[in-house]
Design an enzyme around this catalytic site. Structure first.
Site, short mmCIF file in Angstrom:
data_model
loop_
_atom_site.label_atom_id
_atom_site.label_comp_id
_atom_site.label_asym_id
_atom_site.label_seq_id
_atom_site.Cartn_x
_atom_site.Cartn_y
_atom_site.Cartn_z
N TYR A 1 0.87 -1.18 0.00
CA TYR A 1 0.00 0.00 0.00
C TYR A 1 0.91 1.24 0.00
O TYR A 1 0.73 2.17 0.79
CB TYR A 1 -0.92 0.03 1.22
N CYS B 1 -4.31 3.99 10.20
CA CYS B 1 -5.08 5.22 10.40
C CYS B 1 -6.50 4.89 10.83
O CYS B 1 -7.30 5.78 11.06
CB CYS B 1 -5.10 6.06 9.13
#
Length: 532
Positions: free
Chosen positions: A329, A474
């Site tokens: 990612y 996150c």
């Protein structure tokens, strides 16, 4: 999500906090903006203690030197009641979620969890704002919670102050040039949204002055198909207004560049696919993690630049010198590139092909002394994830808010039982062994869309299995689920955990967690003697 690159289209319904504004026309210069930084480790009890009083020189501009201690870490924003960006006013240095995180990690055997609150005000260096209302009274801000009514936030305490100054200049331009804000119900108007991004990278200034004197890249989301539409004259007039009043040749250099994005869709996606550079510098640079990073306006960029830099520097401590790293990612490869100087090889895997341009610009700024290999692959991490894990000593994952793909979690959970094949990923023999057509297509696409920098480096054991997993999260809820899944079958153990406040004023936390693979004990081969 911590890497800097384009990931998924962001819609206006998903929005973090914003910041304070200084009027560009009532002040001869941009005023200094004091910012308090608190670093807090977990307290022994769940109660949150009041912070000690800050020195008068560190207090917010709206706070007197005699402010009571309970206000030294308070938001004190005039938009708090109406704006959806921030959710709590007090104890910005230690949101309630910190105690939850501390207890969670303690239950998993990590008792030394730390939390870095970073900057409490003026931290947001990237903001996407809706533009609504009337040309004589434009509203530039966020949606009111649960609606599409825009709340004007000229004095937002989260924004870097130069974002507020740029918004004020934009507001003046809209009024003077009769720019029509977008009307969602009718689908009419000129200006739909604006993205403000601050670069604090200016080597002409002493390092201590760079953050305060950051310049703003302005991206105007224009309600037309392209630059040849009927309202293009208004677009050019607005861009010229911004540049004439605050460009590099003006008395007040506030604007870094002006871009246009063209969007006519009626859905909630902010940006269209077509971009055009109008004025100012084309390349937008930032310095994080010890390296220079290039960001296009379409790229995903961390809003809290300083907090991200703190996280990267902490991450570096957990990656051994000379290790082979896989950055999943990866976006534009910020994390991988920041590790490149001391690692043997780094491979970055990112699904969004638009990130490649930023990666290629960034690698040109890397030191020439780097001897290892740096590769960027345009590929979907969820397809055959094991092929990206094998041959790496350290895996770094920075997934979107929803967490890791199920296929990647499964690969990590079962990696210790993986039987090594005689060939490497990418070799012709290995491709022939793979029979699934969708996997073969993905492997070929990743190979064709890859970028190779430096000499080709092969680690000592190209089919070794990773021993370290570094998870940057996150999304707290998704991280807890992924963490439990990784620990369930004891393939991995949690060793360290750190928290960072990327969005002060909200109940969110960015997590850096370090897992170590549980290695099977080798049998000694000694047999017990039979008792006669």
């Amino acid at each position: 999500m911590l890497s800097i690159a384009a990931k998924v289209p962001e819609i206006i319904t998903r929005r973090p906090p914003r910041e304070t504004e200084m009027s560009l026309y009532t002040l001869p210069i941009r005023p200094p903006y004091p910012i308090i930084t608190c670093r807090v480790s977990p307290s022994p009890s769940p109660t949150v203690a009041s912070p000690p009083p800050a020195p008068p020189s560190l207090l917010p501009l709206t706070t007197s030197a005699t402010a009571v201690p309970s206000l030294t870490c308070a938001l004190q924003c005039p938009h708090f009641e109406s704006c959806s960006g921030c959710t709590h006013e007090f104890n910005l240095h230690r949101p309630v979620i910190v105690d939850e995180a501390s207890n969670f990690f303690k239950s998993l055997g990590v008792s030394d969890f730390t939390f870095d609150s970073c900057r409490l005000w003026g931290w947001r260096c990237r903001a996407k704002l809706a533009v609504r209302g009337l040309s004589e009274n434009p509203l530039i801000g966020l949606y009111e919670e649960g609606s599409h009514n825009v709340v004007d936030i000229p004095q937002c305490k989260a924004h870097h102050p130069n974002i507020n100054a740029a918004v004020e200049l934009l507001r003046k331009g809209i009024r003077e040039l009769n720019i029509e804000p977008y009307d969602e119900d009718e689908g009419t108007g000129d200006l739909r949204y604006v993205q403000m991004a601050v670069t604090t990278y200016n080597t002409a200034l002493p390092a201590i002055q760079r953050y305060r004197n950051g310049t703003v890249q302005v991206s105007l989301v224009w309600n037309s198909r392209n630059e040849k539409s009927s309202n293009s004259d208004k677009l050019n007039a607005l861009a010229n207004f911004l540049w004439r009043n605050a460009g590099s040749r003006s008395s007040l250099h506030l604007i870094h560049s002006v871009w246009a994005n063209f969007q006519t869709s009626t859905n909630n996606i902010i940006f269209g696919n077509r971009w055009r550079h109008l004025l100012g510098e084309r390349d937008f640079w930032e310095h994080v993690g010890g390296i220079d990073i290039s960001l296009d306006p379409s790229s995903f960029g961390q809003a809290n630049t300083r907090a991200f830099d703190n996280l990267l520097r902490k991450l570096h401590k957990y990656v051994p010198f000379g290790a082979s790293v896989a950055d999943l990612y990866a976006g534009a490869g910020v994390i991988g590139l920041s590790l490149a100087a001391t690692k043997k090889s780094v491979k970055c895997i990112e699904i969004n092909k638009e990130s490649r341009t930023s990666f290629e610009k960034s690698i040109d700024r890397l030191p020439k002394s780097i001897e290892g290999s740096i590769r960027w692959h345009n590929a979907d991490t969820s397809i055959d994830p094991l092929s990206w894990l094998v041959g790496s000593d350290v895996i770094v994952v920075d997934p979107p808010r929803k967490g890791l793909d199920t296929s990647l979690i499964d690969a990590l959970r079962t990696i210790s039982s993986h039987k090594l094949k005689p060939s490497l990923k990418g070799s012709s023999s290995n491709i022939k062994e793979e029979k699934r057509p969708w996997v073969l297509r993905e492997m070929e696409r990743a190979k064709e869309a890859s970028v190779q920098v430096g000499r080709e480096t092969i680690s000592g054991d190209p089919q070794s299995l990773p021993e370290t997993l570094i998870y940057i999260s996150c999304g707290w809820e998704s991280f807890k689920e992924d963490c439990k899944a990784l620990l369930t079958n004891k393939s991995w153990r949690l060793e360290k955990a750190h928290g960072f406040s990327f969005f002060p004023g909200t109940q969110s936390i960015e997590v850096l967690a370090v897992f170590k693979r549980s290695l099977k004990k080798k049998k000694t081969g000694k047999k017990k003697k039979k008792q006669g």
